[in-house]
Scaffold this motif. Structure first.
Motif, short mmCIF file in Angstrom:
data_model
loop_
_atom_site.label_atom_id
_atom_site.label_comp_id
_atom_site.label_asym_id
_atom_site.label_seq_id
_atom_site.Cartn_x
_atom_site.Cartn_y
_atom_site.Cartn_z
N UNK A 57 0.78 -1.20 -0.02
CA UNK A 57 0.13 -0.09 0.06
C UNK A 57 0.86 1.34 0.11
N UNK A 58 2.21 1.18 0.10
CA UNK A 58 2.93 2.11 0.06
C UNK A 58 3.94 2.23 -1.13
N UNK A 111 9.52 12.36 11.65
CA UNK A 111 10.00 11.09 12.36
C UNK A 111 11.55 11.11 12.83
N UNK A 112 11.75 11.82 13.95
CA UNK A 112 12.87 11.96 14.37
C UNK A 112 13.85 12.80 13.17
N UNK A 113 14.72 12.12 12.60
CA UNK A 113 15.47 12.84 11.59
C UNK A 113 15.05 12.96 10.30
N UNK A 114 14.02 12.02 10.27
CA UNK A 114 13.41 11.74 8.68
C UNK A 114 12.32 12.77 8.48
N UNK A 115 12.06 13.21 7.48
CA UNK A 115 10.96 14.03 6.99
C UNK A 115 10.39 13.13 5.72
N UNK A 116 9.19 13.10 5.76
CA UNK A 116 8.27 12.56 4.61
C UNK A 116 7.63 13.80 3.98
N UNK A 122 0.57 15.06 7.12
CA UNK A 122 0.52 15.55 8.46
C UNK A 122 -0.91 14.83 9.13
N UNK A 123 -1.73 14.28 8.36
CA UNK A 123 -3.04 13.89 9.04
C UNK A 123 -3.00 12.46 8.89
N UNK A 124 -1.97 11.94 8.34
CA UNK A 124 -1.57 10.25 8.28
C UNK A 124 -1.01 9.86 9.42
N UNK A 125 -2.00 9.77 10.57
CA UNK A 125 -1.48 9.25 11.82
C UNK A 125 -2.22 8.12 12.40
N UNK A 126 -3.05 7.45 11.65
CA UNK A 126 -3.77 6.29 12.06
C UNK A 126 -2.96 5.23 12.00
N UNK A 127 -2.58 4.82 12.89
CA UNK A 127 -1.45 3.62 12.92
C UNK A 127 -2.07 2.12 12.89
N UNK A 128 -3.39 2.29 12.70
CA UNK A 128 -4.02 0.96 12.65
C UNK A 128 -4.14 0.54 11.06
N UNK A 129 -3.69 1.35 10.11
CA UNK A 129 -3.65 1.08 8.58
C UNK A 129 -2.28 1.45 8.12
N UNK A 130 -1.69 0.74 6.99
CA UNK A 130 -0.72 0.84 6.56
C UNK A 130 -0.59 2.27 5.87
N UNK A 131 0.57 2.96 6.05
CA UNK A 131 0.84 4.26 5.58
C UNK A 131 2.27 4.63 5.42
N UNK A 133 3.89 6.99 6.78
CA UNK A 133 4.03 7.32 8.18
C UNK A 133 4.25 6.34 9.22
N UNK A 134 3.21 5.52 9.28
CA UNK A 134 3.20 4.23 10.13
C UNK A 134 4.55 3.26 9.76
#
Length: 143
Positions: A57-58, A111-116, A122-131, A133-134
């Motif tokens: 999915x990524x 995420x620490x030293x990495x920027x996507x 910025x709104x992609x914070x639902x850890x229950x789905x593949x993204x 950010x997750x």
């Protein structure tokens, strides 16, 4: 007449106790020094993009190293990779990463030293789905 010096009773125990204390102190110092090292410090855009490649999915299509044309005075990144769907940047400091992610608005995720950089990051914070950010946050522990 010769005298034989005999160790006091318990002297070997005391010596063993001192050795044990030294060993425990060294072990404690080692654990503290390892805790001070963040496993994510060595994470590179290349490793991040590679990890995304294992996630159906990524997608990461046509990744290209754009470090020389992207990183500089305006964007103080160390490395950058841009693909059709996403850009991944690494920074020398978390503060620089945070500043850059903020400058991207809704399209930036730090995420620490990495920027996507991707639409809606910025709104992609639902850890229950593949993204993206997750997946990044799941690579190693994060702050």
């Amino acid at each position: 007449m010769a005298f034989e010096v005999k160790p006091r009773a318990g002297a070997n125990f005391a010596r063993g106790k001192q050795s044990m204390l030294v060993a425990l102190s060294l072990a404690g110092a080692s654990v503290l020094s390892l805790a001070a090292c963040d496993s994510r410090a060595g994470l590179t855009p290349e490793l991040v993009v590679e990890a995304f490649g294992y996630q159906p999915d990524n997608p990461v299509t046509n990744p290209k190293d754009v470090t020389s044309e992207t990183c500089g005075a305006e964007i103080p990144c160390e490395e950058a990779i841009r693909a059709d769907e996403i850009a991944v940047y690494s920074f020398d400091s978390k503060a620089d990463a945070a500043d850059f992610a903020r400058s991207l608005g809704d399209n930036g995720y730090q995420s620490n030293w990495i920027v996507l950089e991707y639409a809606g990051a910025a709104a992609d914070t639902d850890r229950s789905k593949a993204s993206y950010a997750s997946t990044l946050d799941g690579m190693w522990s994060t702050d």
